[in-house]
Design an enzyme around this catalytic site. Structure first.
Site, PDB file in Angstrom:
ATOM      1  N   ASP A  46       0.921  -1.108  -0.001  1.00  0.00           N
ATOM      2  CA  ASP A  46      -0.071   0.091  -0.032  1.00  0.00           C
ATOM      3  C   ASP A  46       0.848   1.171   0.035  1.00  0.00           C
ATOM      4  O   ASP A  46       2.099   1.383   0.599  1.00  0.00           O
ATOM      5  CB  ASP A  46      -0.715   0.016   1.208  1.00  0.00           C
ATOM      6  N   ASN A  81     -11.032  -2.416  -5.067  1.00  0.00           N
ATOM      7  CA  ASN A  81     -10.441  -1.514  -5.871  1.00  0.00           C
ATOM      8  C   ASN A  81     -11.040  -1.271  -7.225  1.00  0.00           C
ATOM      9  O   ASN A  81     -10.664  -0.273  -7.832  1.00  0.00           O
ATOM     10  CB  ASN A  81      -8.825  -2.113  -6.112  1.00  0.00           C
TER      11      ASN A  81
END
Ligand code: IPE
Ligand code: IPE
Ligand code: MG
Length: 250
Positions: A23, A71
């Site tokens: 991330d 996502n």
């Protein structure tokens, strides 16, 4: 970070399976005044560094959270750019994967992906199928809850077709219906990007995983970070519900 960290690693206690939530790509790019996609591109280089370091250390399984089910809700332009990056990375990295004897594996709802991505993934999986080095699993269009629901549906079908009985459903048969089977549960989870959450990753499999949260952004990750985490992991006591006395060697 200490320089000679490699020397501190106990080679007889290398974790089998390391999972990573990579991330911070977007924020890394933004800090530099760049579009988010540049962060994703830089992130692919960090993937190469992590894979090289993990293979060198003798880790058997590396699982990377590459694209979550959630996502898909990002702006279409970013989703398209990520899918193109996936196809081009697979093409560019195949020689490197073969050279390192990496076996590529995928978990997630691959049917959701654009056709060229599915084709690129299938080709890379087939090309690397006989490799005997580290298994690199990419979690793409993956979520832990989705995986658990898939497993439940699979077991229901097996009961309906009388392949198994209801009495045979237990943790072992459930685990065998998950996407990750036969890969062992992760010993270590690493999350970069400074957040303290697991964002729907490997929910079943992380029951006893040791967690490490790093403030750095994923494009900054390198082999040295992995070495440091392995050292810290080796200093932790994994009790699996027992007492310290029970798990210590006599
Ligand atoms: C991780 O980086 C990569 C994916 C989720 C695809 P992000 O894109 O989430 O980057 P941040 O968290 O917005 O910085
Ligand atoms: C987790 O990162 C998913 C991946 C790394 C693929 P996100 O950036 O999507 O997670 P949240 O939204 O901050 O929880
Ligand atoms: Mg993020």
């Amino acid at each position: 970070m200490p320089k000679n960290i490699t020397n501190q690693i106990d080679k007889n206690n290398i974790p089998q399976h390391v999972a990573i939530i990579l991330d911070g790509n977007g924020r890394w790019a933004k800090e530099k005044g760049l579009e988010r996609i540049y962060g994703h591109q830089a992130g692919t280089e960090a993937v190469r560094r992590a894979l090289t370091a993990a293979a060198k250390m003798g880790i058997s399984y590396l699982t990377l959270y590459t694209f979550s089910t959630e996502n898909w809700n990002r702006p279409q332009q970013e989703v398209n750019a990520l899918m193109s990056l996936l196809v081009s990375s697979l093409r560019n990295e195949l020689d490197n994967l073969m050279e390192k004897r990496v076996r590529l594996n995928i978990i997630g709802n691959i049917a959701d992906l654009p056709d060229d991505c599915q084709k690129g993934l299938q080709e890379a999986i087939q090309a690397t199928a006989a490799n005997t080095g580290i298994t690199l699993t990419l979690a793409i269009s993956y979520s832990g809850r989705w995986e658990i629901v898939q497993a439940a549906k699979q077991l229901v079908r097996q009961i309906q077709s009388k392949q198994i009985s209801e009495q045979e459903i237990n943790e072992e048969t459930f685990m065998k219906a998950l996407n990750t089977f036969p890969i062992p549960d992760p010993d270590i989870l690493i999350r970069t990007g400074g957040e303290y959450r697991i964002s729907n990753f490997l929910l079943w499999q992380m029951a006893y995983t040791e967690m490490f949260f790093l403030p750095i952004m994923w494009p900054e990750f390198d082999g040295q970070h992995l070495h440091e985490i392995i050292c810290q992991f080796q200093a932790r006591e994994r009790r699996f519900g027992k007492t310290s006395e029970q798990v210590q060697p006599c």
